[in-house]
Design a protein around this motif. Structure first.
Motif, PDB file in Angstrom:
ATOM      1  N   PRO A   1       6.603  -6.334  -4.396  1.00 23.18           N
ATOM      2  CA  PRO A   1       6.050  -5.165  -5.492  1.00 23.18           C
ATOM      3  C   PRO A   1       4.835  -5.942  -6.380  1.00 23.18           C
ATOM      4  CG  PRO A   1       8.160  -6.226  -5.469  1.00 23.18           C
ATOM      5  CD  PRO A   1       7.679  -7.222  -4.020  1.00 23.18           C
TER       6      PRO A   1
ATOM      7  N   ARG B   1       3.588  -1.030  -8.056  1.00 23.96           N
ATOM      8  CA  ARG B   1       3.043  -0.610  -6.573  1.00 23.96           C
ATOM      9  C   ARG B   1       4.363  -1.642  -5.151  1.00 23.96           C
ATOM     10  NH1 ARG B   1      -0.170   3.491  -6.558  1.00 23.96           N
ATOM     11  NH2 ARG B   1       0.777   4.325  -7.702  1.00 23.96           N
ATOM     12  N   GLN B   2       4.253  -0.817  -4.477  1.00 24.48           N
ATOM     13  CA  GLN B   2       4.709  -1.834  -2.736  1.00 24.48           C
ATOM     14  C   GLN B   2       2.834  -1.745  -2.269  1.00 24.48           C
ATOM     15  OE1 GLN B   2       7.558  -1.794  -3.468  1.00 24.48           O
ATOM     16  NE2 GLN B   2       7.263  -4.269  -1.317  1.00 24.48           N
ATOM     17  N   CYS B   3       2.371  -2.867  -1.987  1.00 27.65           N
ATOM     18  CA  CYS B   3       1.436  -3.384  -0.920  1.00 27.65           C
ATOM     19  C   CYS B   3       1.982  -4.800  -0.032  1.00 27.65           C
ATOM     20  CB  CYS B   3       1.217  -4.494  -2.428  1.00 27.65           C
ATOM     21  SG  CYS B   3       0.672  -3.964  -3.794  1.00 27.65           S
TER      22      CYS B   3
ATOM     23  N   ASP C   1      -2.584  -1.682  -1.429  1.00 25.19           N
ATOM     24  CA  ASP C   1      -1.092  -0.710  -1.683  1.00 25.19           C
ATOM     25  C   ASP C   1      -0.361   0.177  -0.727  1.00 25.19           C
ATOM     26  OD1 ASP C   1      -0.035   0.726  -3.760  1.00 25.19           O
ATOM     27  OD2 ASP C   1      -1.390   1.342  -4.639  1.00 25.19           O
TER      28      ASP C   1
ATOM     29  N   THR D   1       1.536   1.997  -1.736  1.00 29.25           N
ATOM     30  CA  THR D   1       2.900   3.097  -1.892  1.00 29.25           C
ATOM     31  C   THR D   1       2.814   4.518  -1.910  1.00 29.25           C
ATOM     32  OG1 THR D   1       2.464   1.303  -4.255  1.00 29.25           O
ATOM     33  CG2 THR D   1       3.855   3.469  -4.894  1.00 29.25           C
ATOM     34  N   GLU D   2       1.623   5.109  -1.836  1.00 26.56           N
ATOM     35  CA  GLU D   2       1.403   6.395  -1.428  1.00 26.56           C
ATOM     36  C   GLU D   2       1.480   6.385   0.006  1.00 26.56           C
ATOM     37  OE1 GLU D   2       1.236   8.927  -3.937  1.00 26.56           O
ATOM     38  OE2 GLU D   2       1.082   6.897  -5.519  1.00 26.56           O
TER      39      GLU D   2
ATOM     40  N   ARG E   1       3.975   5.172   1.486  1.00 29.79           N
ATOM     41  CA  ARG E   1       4.815   4.926   1.647  1.00 29.79           C
ATOM     42  C   ARG E   1       5.753   6.682   1.326  1.00 29.79           C
ATOM     43  NH1 ARG E   1       7.088  -0.482   1.237  1.00 29.79           N
ATOM     44  NH2 ARG E   1       5.826  -1.592   2.497  1.00 29.79           N
ATOM     45  N   ARG E   2       4.909   6.512  -0.151  1.00 28.45           N
ATOM     46  CA  ARG E   2       5.858   8.104  -0.427  1.00 28.45           C
ATOM     47  C   ARG E   2       5.648   8.484   0.182  1.00 28.45           C
ATOM     48  NH1 ARG E   2       4.060   6.736  -6.580  1.00 28.45           N
ATOM     49  NH2 ARG E   2       6.026   5.428  -6.972  1.00 28.45           N
TER      50      ARG E   2
ATOM     51  N   HIS F   1      11.961   6.066  -8.533  1.00 24.99           N
ATOM     52  CA  HIS F   1      10.961   5.031  -8.117  1.00 24.99           C
ATOM     53  C   HIS F   1      11.761   3.463  -7.932  1.00 24.99           C
ATOM     54  CE1 HIS F   1       6.700   5.743  -8.657  1.00 24.99           C
ATOM     55  NE2 HIS F   1       7.689   6.824  -9.228  1.00 24.99           N
TER      56      HIS F   1
END
Ligand code: ADP
Length: 677
Positions: free
Chosen positions: A406, A414-416, A437, A439-440, A442-443, A655
């Motif tokens: 993270p 952000r999850q990286c 990155d 995050t997007e 995964r989201r 989040h």
């Protein structure tokens, strides 16, 4: 004629004139004084020195002494047969004019009288000019007098020649000094275009030319391309010339300087110009040609050629350096723009774990605000086993390592995926760190999965709700009939009331379920986000009662199309959940701002609290209907909010970070200010 003290005026004057030859005063001053000595030595009314100028086409009056007689003209045509000055200049022998405006004749001892006496000025077996005197009444001029004038004329010749040599020497020194200065200037001009223009301008200055051209050999070596020029605009055919063609091409092919004067290029007609071109070398090869040209004036000399060649050698070095630097810069710019453009973070580390390079994406993901180069990476990235993995790479124990971490800031977690590779030679092994990155992505994955799941739950829920509602209505009607029946005991009536309450509760549940599964159509119209947040003041009071700080901020009152009542329900639901989750002393932040991303323009509303937060498992299910962790909860609030947001074409994310509070973000499509439908 010696005086009584042994001195003689002619000899004194000659001695004085001889001493003047070495004088450092200006040429014209010295010439005047010599001429004064001439007047004194011969008792002349006037003495004048002429110099052959313009390749012998004119005799110019250079200096004069005395005021007697009628004087001499400023210029004399050497071909003029009526002028003694002209005849002496052309023949190299003494000539006289017998009387003012009288006939001229070559001097001889037998000549009856001489009004003017003109003797040639010789130097190195070449006539430089004429020394002319006016003698007053025309008495004969004797050999002694002519010889004495001849000595003075020689002196004048020496003065003129000395001065010419001195001037040439002086201008040579000036040129060498200029070369030195230009050399310095060139090495500090590193932009190639500027440098080439400077080279041409200086070449023109050094040679006193009118214009200059600089050609460089093109890749392939077949052609020369004009890169810089000054003076008259070159004709289009001179902008690119084949090697071997014309003066420039000849110089490039033969690797030798070339001088061409108008005189030897008469075929070129009116455009003929004096030209001088020298090759430019680099690495033992001809890489270009530097040329200068003048109009119809005097041709370029060997000295010009020498100076231009020395200059060209300097210029070629400077050009080579600037080209090399240009290449290095281009490569660096390319590398920088690749690194700056990639959404992945890239960090290069030395063997000592210090940062050699960090691109903008890495700085953002690692929340680095200072210049990071030279600092240990541990300052920015240490947890999650990263440093252990880095050590394995640096020691040669692994060629690829990867870890999920993270990252980002508290405001933008952000999850990286962080990958590590070796960098450079084994002996001095560094590491490249690539941060992706996720995050997007995964989201987006989560959103898609959630929507799939909610859609099937929705179908199921709608079916069940429908199936339950019908029998429930039947049960309600039966109960009403029972209640009307006479003779029910008190306990029986009480039981019936209980059953009715449970039926009401079930009906409320079914209504909620249908709200989620088959939501009422929204009545969208243009509105501003503040309209859906009008409850904030009342909510702030509730927070105060619980001892929770409420920070509310509309950063921009964005326009959107929506149903204010439904959106109010969404945001209030998020706020109430936050208040329930936040203990006394905590804080809730709610803000609205515009947001831009690949998907377009959004109106963003975020609700953040300092409660316990949620773990991944809770976050994954919290939008499911009936999912609740509260004793009194229905678990329908978030699922209904989610379906309202979806009806608006928006999106909703949570989040999750256990122990760090929760943050819900709702993005609704924003309207353009000018749109009103
Ligand atoms: P309910 O509030 O009736 O439980 P919701 O659908 O609104 O139903 O919420 C579902 C669940 O999501 C809650 O029970 C809680 O576990 C979790 N939740 C919602 N908001 C928060 C929050 N701000 N902090 C922590 N957990 C939350």
């Amino acid at each position: 004629m010696p005086r009584q003290d042994g001195s003689s005026p002619p000899l004194d004057a000659l001695n004085r004139a001889t001493a003047l030859v070495a004088s450092s005063r200006s040429r014209d001053e010295v010439l005047c004084e010599v001429l004064e000595a001439v007047c004194e030595a011969g008792g002349y009314g006037r003495a004048t020195a002429f110099l052959l100028a313009g390749s012998g086409s004119l005799l110019e009056r250079l200096a004069e002494a005395g005021t007697g007689g009628t004087g001499f003209p400023a210029t004399v045509d050497p071909a003029d047969p009526a002028a003694a000055v002209a005849r002496a200049g052309r023949t190299g022998r003494p000539w006289i004019a017998v009387a003012p405006d009288g006939p001229v004749q070559e001097w001889s001892e037998r000549a009856a009288g001489a009004h003017r006496l003109c003797v040639p000025v010789w130097n190195h077996e070449r006539v430089l000019g004429v020394l002319a005197v006016e003698r007053g009444p025309g008495s004969p001029a004797g050999r002694d007098e002519v010889d004495l004038l001849g000595v003075f004329a020689n002196l004048l010749g020496v003065v003129v020649e000395n001065r010419a040599l001195h001037d040439a020497h002086e201008s040579r020194i000036q040129q060498l000094l200029a070369l030195q200065r230009i050399g310095r200037e060139m090495t500090t001009t590193l932009e190639i275009g500027q440098l080439l223009a400077l080279v041409v301008a200086e070449a023109v200055g050094l040679t006193g030319a009118e214009g200059g051209l600089l050609y460089l050999v093109e890749e392939g070596g077949e052609h020369l391309r004009l890169e810089a020029w000054s003076g008259r605009e070159p004709a289009p055919e001179r902008r690119r010339v084949p090697v071997g063609y014309g003066i420039t091409g000849w110089v490039a092919r033969n690797d030798r300087p070339l001088r061409v004067s108008d005189a030897v290029a008469p075929d070129a007609g009116v455009t003929a110009r004096n030209q001088l071109a020298v090759p430019l070398h680099s690495g033992g090869r001809v890489v270009g040609v530097l040329g200068v040209e003048g109009g119809g004036g005097s041709p370029f000399t060997e000295i010009h050629e020498e100076i231009l060649s020395i200059f060209a050698a300097q210029a070629a070095k400077a050009i080579e350096a600037a080209r090399y630097l240009g290449e290095v810069r281009r490569e660096r710019d390319l590398r920088d723009s690749i690194l700056a453009g990639t959404p992945n973070g890239v960090v290069a580390l030395g063997p000592d774990r210090r940062v050699i390079l960090m691109n903008p994406a890495a700085r953002r993901l690692l929340a680095v605000s200072e210049p990071p180069v030279g600092n240990p990476i541990g300052r920015y990235l240490a947890g999650g086993g990263f440093l252990e993995r880095l050590d394995r790479i640096l020691s040669g124990g692994a060629d690829l390592e990867s870890v999920e971490l993270p990252l980002g800031s508290r405001d933008d977690p952000r999850q990286c995926t962080v990958s590590l590779f070796p960098l450079g030679e084994r002996a001095a092994r560094g590491a490249t760190v690539v941060i992706q990155d996720q995050t997007e992505r995964r989201r987006l994955d989560e959103r898609v999965q959630r929507m799939d799941r909610l859609a099937s739950i929705g179908q199921l829920a709608a079916g069940i709700a429908h199936e339950i509602r019908n029998p429930l209505t039947g049960v309600g009607i039966s109960l009403d009939i029972l209640r009307e029946e006479q003779g029910l005991s008190e306990a029986g009536t009480e039981l019936l009331a209980d059953i009715n309450r449970e039926i009401d509760r079930l009906e409320a549940l079914i209504r909620g379920l249908l709200d989620f599964a088959r939501p009422q159509p929204v009545e969208s119209r243009p509105m501003r986000v503040a309209k859906a947040l009008e409850w904030s003041a009342t909510f702030a009071q509730q927070c105060r009662k619980k001892g929770v700080v409420f920070r509310f901020e509309i950063r921009q009152n964005t326009k959107l199309r929506g149903d204010p009542e439904k959106l109010k329900q969404v945001f209030l639901n998020l706020a109430i959940n936050a208040l329930e989750a936040t203990p006394s002393g905590g804080e809730i932040r709610l803000w609205a701002e515009p947001h831009r991303d690949d998907g377009g323009h959004w109106c963003r509303v975020a609700v953040e609290d300092t409660g316990p937060g949620l773990d991944e498992a809770t976050a994954a299910r919290m939008f499911d209907p009936f999912f609740t962790t509260k004793n009194e909860g229905t678990g329908l609030g978030l699922s209904i909010a989610h379906s309202i947001v979806q009806q608006h074409g928006g999106r909703m994310d949570v989040h999750a970070a256990p122990g760090r509070g929760a943050r819900f973000v709702v993005d609704l499509p924003a309207m353009k200010e000018e749109d009103d439908r």
